[in-house]
Scaffold this active site. Sequence first.
Site, PDB file in Angstrom:
ATOM      1  N   GLY A 125       0.913  -1.517  -0.246  1.00 47.41           N
ATOM      2  CA  GLY A 125       0.185   0.228  -0.080  1.00 47.41           C
ATOM      3  C   GLY A 125       0.571   1.293   0.208  1.00 47.41           C
ATOM      4  CG  PHE A 165       0.590   4.465   4.677  1.00 46.07           C
ATOM      5  CD1 PHE A 165       0.551   5.746   3.740  1.00 46.07           C
ATOM      6  CD2 PHE A 165      -0.208   5.041   6.033  1.00 46.07           C
ATOM      7  CE1 PHE A 165      -0.183   6.734   3.834  1.00 46.07           C
ATOM      8  CE2 PHE A 165      -0.865   5.984   6.070  1.00 46.07           C
ATOM      9  CZ  PHE A 165      -0.533   7.031   4.827  1.00 46.07           C
ATOM     10  CB  VAL A 175       1.318  -7.165   4.080  1.00 47.22           C
ATOM     11  CG1 VAL A 175       0.191  -7.869   4.868  1.00 47.22           C
ATOM     12  CG2 VAL A 175       0.889  -5.601   3.703  1.00 47.22           C
ATOM     13  CG  ASP A 188     -11.096   4.112   3.960  1.00 50.10           C
ATOM     14  OD1 ASP A 188     -11.787   4.301   2.967  1.00 50.10           O
ATOM     15  OD2 ASP A 188     -10.081   3.665   3.768  1.00 50.10           O
TER      16      ASP A 188
END
Length: 420
Positions: A47, A49, A52, A169
């Site tokens: 993502g 940020f 994963v 969100d």
Amino acid sequence: MSCSSSSGSEDDDEGFDSYRKGGYHAVRVGDQFAGGRYIAQRKLGWGQFSTVWLAYDTTTSAYVALKIQKSAAQFVQAALHEIDVLSSIVDGAISDSKFVVQLIDHFKHTGPNGQHQCMVLEFLGDSLLRLVKYNRYKGLPMNKVREMCKCILIGLDYLHREHGIIHTDLKLENVLLASTIDPAKDPVRSGISPILERPEGNINGTVTSLIEKKLKRRARRAVAKISGQRASMGGMGEAPKPGRNIDGIDVRCKVVDFGNACWADKQFAEEIQTRQYRAPEVILQAGYSFSVDMWSFACIAFELATGDMLFTPKVGQGFSEDEDHLALMMELLGKMPRKVVATAGAKSKDFFDRHGDLKRIRRLKFWPLNKILIDRYKFSESDALEFSEFLSPLLDFAPEKRPTAQQCLEHPWLMDKDCS
């Protein structure tokens, strides 16, 4: 994928330019974290940020999702906020039965690009977006939609009522199935042994694989272009494929990604929610509470049942995306009540005239929910009526009138449907 938006993405790749100071940490299969407790197995996603990874926890002999945040200060801050929210909802067995992702551990990891905040989360399956794509954007069977809705509502009720947390969100990417659609991709069901040490020759796996991916993608585009030209010359498009059989898929699911979550009494941002799932009060800057999640939930339920998004606003000639979004809402729900417009918020006067009509989009075609379900999606009249009776109250322009997650769980449309 065990996280999304600020955690893991369904798109191609994160681009190797971001592997620099302040950016991502380059991970190789077999890399160890937290003093050797967690061993990287394969990348699950990425993502804005973080990246994963599927990791093996040598202490508990279980697979986990390892989320490694970029190292720049603002990303560290965002990770600490998410850890704060997740730590507050961790309650062992209780939160596990509440269909909310579990935080297992968190620690710092130092690498060549800086110090990265890491989160260890339970390993979950594919996102509901992946499920809708797998089903080729056809509506999913209503018994499956009910089951997923029930899981999401139990999760929201737990967050709202027991912890005072607004997710802010909620969307298909941020709800994950408890297991993978394809059993071969599940580390447990596939029966593959965990990787416990770095394979030979894996010098700089992440960056190398990204370069290879880029080259492969270019080749794919070239092939697609050639086949596209052939298809147009022949004048024959591909026939639409029917949805796949998803009867055997376990659709129990959990709410994930708390990077943007806030406490109702400690809000951080005025503009929240991903565009298509955004509630009218957020567009009008009229303040918000738990009911914004309920609006987003209704958008998710519609998408699961039809394969299409409920609202897809666009910028037009002489009007903004916000105004188109409000127009689409009014075409579905009718005119926004005068009282709501008058008290709505800082931006009301930008969009509405004194009669409560939109200033720049005039001719609205009213097409109510139950009619859309029958006309466009070929629902039977009884199914359309039952489903729209469940959804319509959640799409009330007045936030305080929307039912809570707890009230939704008592709705006849969901009753006697198991999600345990």
